[in-house]
Design a protein around this motif. Sequence first.
Motif, mmCIF file in Angstrom:
data_model
loop_
_atom_site.group_PDB
_atom_site.id
_atom_site.type_symbol
_atom_site.label_atom_id
_atom_site.label_comp_id
_atom_site.label_asym_id
_atom_site.label_seq_id
_atom_site.Cartn_x
_atom_site.Cartn_y
_atom_site.Cartn_z
ATOM 1 N N GLU A 145 0.828 -1.190 0.000
ATOM 2 C CA GLU A 145 0.000 0.000 0.000
ATOM 3 C C GLU A 145 0.861 1.238 0.000
ATOM 4 O O GLU A 145 2.074 1.184 0.216
ATOM 5 N N ARG A 146 0.240 2.374 -0.243
ATOM 6 C CA ARG A 146 0.896 3.671 -0.139
ATOM 7 C C ARG A 146 0.469 4.319 1.166
ATOM 8 O O ARG A 146 -0.534 3.965 1.764
ATOM 9 N N GLY A 147 1.254 5.310 1.602
ATOM 10 C CA GLY A 147 0.870 6.046 2.783
ATOM 11 C C GLY A 147 1.667 5.663 4.008
ATOM 12 O O GLY A 147 2.510 4.760 3.978
ATOM 13 N N PRO A 148 1.405 6.342 5.136
ATOM 14 C CA PRO A 148 2.145 6.064 6.378
ATOM 15 C C PRO A 148 1.766 4.706 6.960
ATOM 16 O O PRO A 148 0.689 4.175 6.691
ATOM 17 N N LYS A 149 2.682 4.163 7.748
ATOM 18 C CA LYS A 149 2.473 2.870 8.407
ATOM 19 C C LYS A 149 2.071 1.803 7.404
ATOM 20 O O LYS A 149 1.169 1.006 7.642
ATOM 21 N N ASN A 150 2.745 1.794 6.268
ATOM 22 C CA ASN A 150 2.408 0.841 5.218
ATOM 23 C C ASN A 150 2.975 -0.535 5.509
ATOM 24 O O ASN A 150 3.950 -0.681 6.260
ATOM 25 N N LEU A 151 2.368 -1.526 4.907
ATOM 26 C CA LEU A 151 2.758 -2.919 5.091
ATOM 27 C C LEU A 151 2.993 -3.565 3.735
ATOM 28 O O LEU A 151 2.348 -3.217 2.744
ATOM 29 N N MET A 153 2.591 -7.438 2.649
ATOM 30 C CA MET A 153 2.089 -8.701 3.173
ATOM 31 C C MET A 153 2.235 -9.787 2.116
ATOM 32 O O MET A 153 1.891 -9.571 0.942
ATOM 33 N N ILE A 154 2.754 -10.937 2.529
ATOM 34 C CA ILE A 154 2.881 -12.096 1.641
ATOM 35 C C ILE A 154 1.871 -13.136 2.098
ATOM 36 O O ILE A 154 1.821 -13.491 3.278
ATOM 37 N N TRP A 155 1.063 -13.594 1.151
ATOM 38 C CA TRP A 155 -0.042 -14.511 1.445
ATOM 39 C C TRP A 155 0.182 -15.849 0.749
ATOM 40 O O TRP A 155 0.777 -15.905 -0.337
ATOM 41 N N ASP A 156 -0.328 -16.887 1.366
ATOM 42 C CA ASP A 156 -0.398 -18.199 0.730
ATOM 43 C C ASP A 156 -1.713 -18.267 -0.033
ATOM 44 O O ASP A 156 -2.790 -18.256 0.572
ATOM 45 N N SER A 157 -1.638 -18.357 -1.368
ATOM 46 C CA SER A 157 -2.859 -18.331 -2.168
ATOM 47 C C SER A 157 -3.672 -19.614 -2.051
ATOM 48 O O SER A 157 -4.845 -19.635 -2.423
ATOM 49 N N LEU A 166 6.074 -7.380 6.228
ATOM 50 C CA LEU A 166 7.207 -6.471 6.311
ATOM 51 C C LEU A 166 6.668 -5.095 6.682
ATOM 52 O O LEU A 166 5.870 -4.520 5.944
ATOM 53 N N PHE A 167 7.101 -4.578 7.825
ATOM 54 C CA PHE A 167 6.588 -3.312 8.329
ATOM 55 C C PHE A 167 7.487 -2.166 7.893
ATOM 56 O O PHE A 167 8.707 -2.238 8.010
ATOM 57 N N ASP A 168 6.847 -1.112 7.407
ATOM 58 C CA ASP A 168 7.556 0.134 7.080
ATOM 59 C C ASP A 168 8.777 -0.110 6.200
ATOM 60 O O ASP A 168 9.889 0.340 6.495
ATOM 61 N N CYS A 169 8.574 -0.855 5.103
ATOM 62 C CA CYS A 169 9.665 -1.050 4.148
ATOM 63 C C CYS A 169 10.121 0.291 3.588
ATOM 64 O O CYS A 169 11.308 0.542 3.423
ATOM 65 N N HIS A 170 9.154 1.135 3.286
ATOM 66 C CA HIS A 170 9.413 2.488 2.813
ATOM 67 C C HIS A 170 8.509 3.397 3.641
ATOM 68 O O HIS A 170 7.388 3.726 3.235
ATOM 69 N N PRO A 171 8.978 3.779 4.834
ATOM 70 C CA PRO A 171 8.075 4.374 5.842
ATOM 71 C C PRO A 171 7.454 5.701 5.446
ATOM 72 O O PRO A 171 6.393 6.054 5.948
ATOM 73 N N ASP A 172 8.081 6.452 4.557
ATOM 74 C CA ASP A 172 7.560 7.782 4.260
ATOM 75 C C ASP A 172 6.312 7.744 3.383
ATOM 76 O O ASP A 172 5.308 8.375 3.704
ATOM 77 N N CYS A 173 6.387 6.997 2.285
ATOM 78 C CA CYS A 173 5.295 7.062 1.300
ATOM 79 C C CYS A 173 4.775 5.708 0.852
ATOM 80 O O CYS A 173 3.786 5.652 0.125
ATOM 81 N N THR A 204 11.775 -14.805 3.383
ATOM 82 C CA THR A 204 11.532 -16.094 4.056
ATOM 83 C C THR A 204 12.134 -16.141 5.452
ATOM 84 O O THR A 204 11.908 -17.100 6.184
ATOM 85 N N ASN A 205 12.939 -15.125 5.832
ATOM 86 C CA ASN A 205 13.465 -15.108 7.197
ATOM 87 C C ASN A 205 12.812 -13.981 7.977
ATOM 88 O O ASN A 205 11.935 -13.291 7.484
ATOM 89 N N GLN A 206 13.261 -13.802 9.192
ATOM 90 C CA GLN A 206 12.643 -12.831 10.085
ATOM 91 C C GLN A 206 13.427 -11.522 10.173
ATOM 92 O O GLN A 206 13.184 -10.720 11.063
ATOM 93 N N LYS A 207 14.349 -11.298 9.248
ATOM 94 C CA LYS A 207 15.142 -10.078 9.288
ATOM 95 C C LYS A 207 14.279 -8.869 8.931
ATOM 96 O O LYS A 207 13.438 -8.930 8.045
ATOM 97 N N GLU A 208 14.528 -7.767 9.637
ATOM 98 C CA GLU A 208 13.743 -6.559 9.437
ATOM 99 C C GLU A 208 14.385 -5.606 8.441
ATOM 100 O O GLU A 208 13.797 -4.575 8.115
ATOM 101 N N LYS A 209 15.591 -5.917 7.958
ATOM 102 C CA LYS A 209 16.273 -5.050 7.016
ATOM 103 C C LYS A 209 16.469 -5.780 5.693
ATOM 104 O O LYS A 209 16.592 -6.999 5.650
ATOM 105 N N PRO A 210 16.524 -5.033 4.588
ATOM 106 C CA PRO A 210 16.695 -5.680 3.283
ATOM 107 C C PRO A 210 18.108 -6.230 3.108
ATOM 108 O O PRO A 210 19.055 -5.817 3.786
#
Length: 1000
Positions: A145-151, A153-157, A166-173, A204-210
């Motif tokens: 999504e766009r906007g603040p506090k963006n997420l 999300m990876i889903w199992d179809s 992944l929280f705030d990958c690009h926190p500004d926009c 696939t891991n729990q790292k918060e940074k790219p």
Amino acid sequence: MSDAEELVTSWGEKNKQSQDGEDYDDGEKKQRRSSDEAEESAGVRGEETELTRQSQVYSATTDTLFSKSHTRAHALSLEWVIGMTPALPVFSLQDHDQLVILYAGAHIGIIYNHTSKTQHTLQGHCNPISCMCVSEDRRWVATTERGPKNLVMIWDSYSGIPVQTLFDCHPDCGVVAMAFSKDTKHLVTLGAEDVQCLCVWDWTNQKEKPLCFTEINPKHGYQEHVIFNQNDSNQLLTSSESQVLLYSRAQGDLQYVALNFKKLCAAAGSGRDASVSPPSPADLSQAVNKAARFPNRCVFHCRKPQVLAATAAGGLVVWDVMKDMNENQTVPRDRIKVIRLQKDPITVLAVTDSCIVTGDTQGDIKFYNDEFQLVMWYDEFNLDAIVSISFSKECTEGFLKACTLEAKPYIFRNFVVSTVSSRVVHVNSQKSIQQILLSEDCDPVHAVACHPKQPAVAMGNHMGILRVWDYNNKVIICRRVFATEKEIGCVTFDPQGSYLAVGFGSGAVHILNSSTLKNDPQECFHFAKDGILHITFSSDSKYLATGDAGKTVTVFRLQAREGTSPRWMYLGRYRSHYKPIIDLLFGVHLDSTQPRLLSLGMDRRLVEYDLENSEVNHLLILSSERVEQSAVPKCMTWYPPLTAEQFLLIASDQYKMKLFNSTSRMCRQTLLGPTYDSPIKKTMVLPKVKESETNSYYLAYITEDKVGLQILPIDGNPYKSNAVICHSTGVSSFACSYEGRFVFTAGGSDCTVMSWEISLNALEAAASLGGKDMDPFYTLLEGGRDGKLYRDMEDFFYFCQVGHQGTDSMEKRQVSTKIPLCEVPSLMRALTYYLTEQEIEDLQNEIKFSKYAETGKYVTDIDLEEFIKLYINHRPAFGIDRHQLIQDFNVLGNQDSTGRPVLQRNELLEFLQARGEHMTEDEVAECFTKLLGVNEEEEEEEEGGKGGVEHSYIHKSKGGDSEYSLECAIPEEISLETFTGHILGFSCPIQESGRSSSSQ
């Protein structure tokens, strides 16, 4: 189980399925080898653990999602989404056994099974989805999504379960584009910042940074598309309107080189390819701008180390990619060429197997081989501009005969196409047969209404398209496109279901037959010049009223004539409000069955019209009364028959709901409403269902972006209310189905209508978890029942008893569990809730008449528990709003030489004594004495040794000149800091640009 373990075990399941005889192409075999390596690295090879056997993701198959039964655990569950986001692509998830696609609608991801006509919604975002992507095997879906506090999300179809966030990958926009690598292990995200950032994640891991990232120089233009090289996951590309950027992460860091469109003409004019016909710079620029809304026009070549970019002029730019390119390196001219493929602008460029596929503005789809020779095309489907093309993972081998002299082996893949008009088509590539999956009218929707007797909902959009949809069978019953009128603003059925009234932005009103959507030309009215915002029928279906943007109410009457069918006639108009009308409501008089009409405006006035005595062109007003003092009303509805009195329920912007006696207009009760970010802006009582397991009435409502339910009677208990986000950009209207099963919300600008299934049992269960009796109200007190506020309430409650009996009395005190009515305002003020005189009157009337209808007697005292409920319901929902004080001061004051707003002393005194609820001189003096902390008795003892402010108040108390006394006490010029800090006594004076938190 961790997300990574679920991923690799699901890959392991795919390996098992392939060993059982399922066919995979070369790419999938490579992925199978990659998953083997992933399993070994994660240490999960060998026997399955008990945990993996219990994992819903591990055990899911392609049939899991739509075969499992969904239990309604929430009061409101999203049942269906009507509409889609036309700018986003549509993906093919399954093709052979079941036809399943993925698309987006507002902030919801939608997996639609066309075979079973069912939807599964991916809910998790609070802002509109900005982009989506799917993995090569269609197992994993990523949404963002766009906007603040963006997420992200990876889903199992297969199961519809989110496996990673992944929280705030690009926190500004937020994120503007993203893509999976071919092995699905990596996800690339492209930010929407001013200085864009490209990040590669090992999701696939729990790292918060790219794993790696790079910032993109703004000189390259706004990048809006990203893709991995399917032959080399270390290469990526992004594209803007004028440039393509090629990235490499071979050395760990992301580096990029720009492939510029400006070099095309020089490269094409070098004569290296006689078949090349380069466009002129002007033509190229114009074509690129024309198709700027179609970003999916850059890909890697399916076999060669080349980058392909489609131009809006119908050409194809080809760059030969060299290894180990650095940022400062340019592509030699002999490695760039422009190929004229077709005459129509290309909007989509894709690669599948050994083919290069284009979609254009004419709706044509063409297949080229790796030498850019045309091998197949589809131009008979009558489509408009193509937005996306998605190929199925299943394929069929055969021989292609259409475009070659001799048949050649060919891999056929069915595909799904979406267009700018929100049409989604499935194409059988072998038989050249199209199947329409979706055909939505994706324009802003502000009008929705439910049929009173049938499972049908009417929807009108801003293109003048009216549809009636069967919500049981999920099909369109009838549809009408208005040729002369646009912007349908509101629709409503009459209580009998015979008529459907439509209000337009032009001010026109059409009254249609609800079954055919046709009408007599004489029942098309054009009396208003402003857009119709409200439209409603009377309960006997004999009157129709509209409210327009011109603050005018118009009434129509059904006129019966002998020998002819009844016809709607104009009765009259009245500009009864000086601010916008916010609601319009019909009712029935208590002493008769005659209809009554009321309108409510932002001017805080409730107006009733005299329908019985009104004549043609002469609509009469019966009464006009002010119902709020400072709050702005937002909506109204008739309160159900829960009491002996008939009440009108009005909700305001201060998160309050008030009950007014329908005859006397007396405010009989003030209650705390739902407090979900924004106040209620429309409400209605759910129809009473005979088969319901509960006997309660329920209220449905919408706020700025939410839809909710409230258990009646209202008492301020927050646990009796429940709400969910329905349209993140704002909900414009809503309607309830006649049987009380569904609530439909229209999203306005997001072009969707959503159907929400109601579970009253879940609502009641959630309310019961809040506790019984007074428990829910204690939680609304700071600190609860053990907090300081509650202890202060107890102390002040008994102090009021002492004060009422007299502080000078030496007699034995008569301790009681109640205090008299006259002491309630003082107790409220002691708890920092400062009532106005009107609020005191409303409060006392509420207590006094609370049991009069049942017992015929007045209530003259209340106990502590009753007082706590009164306090919670009447006090400001969020305490004293300091920012409102700042705004008010800026309105009343004048700027000084430094630009700060200041208020003159004489102006302040004049405002207090002449505006609003007028204060006398004595009341003003008393207030300032208490605010400034002056003790009269102490100052009298020290009168001879002191003067100034304190001395002036002594003179005032002894009959001196009050004006002179106040002038001495208050500064001549009052700044915002002086007013809030020195006079009001805030511990932290409010600065003009400050942002203080609200205090109770």
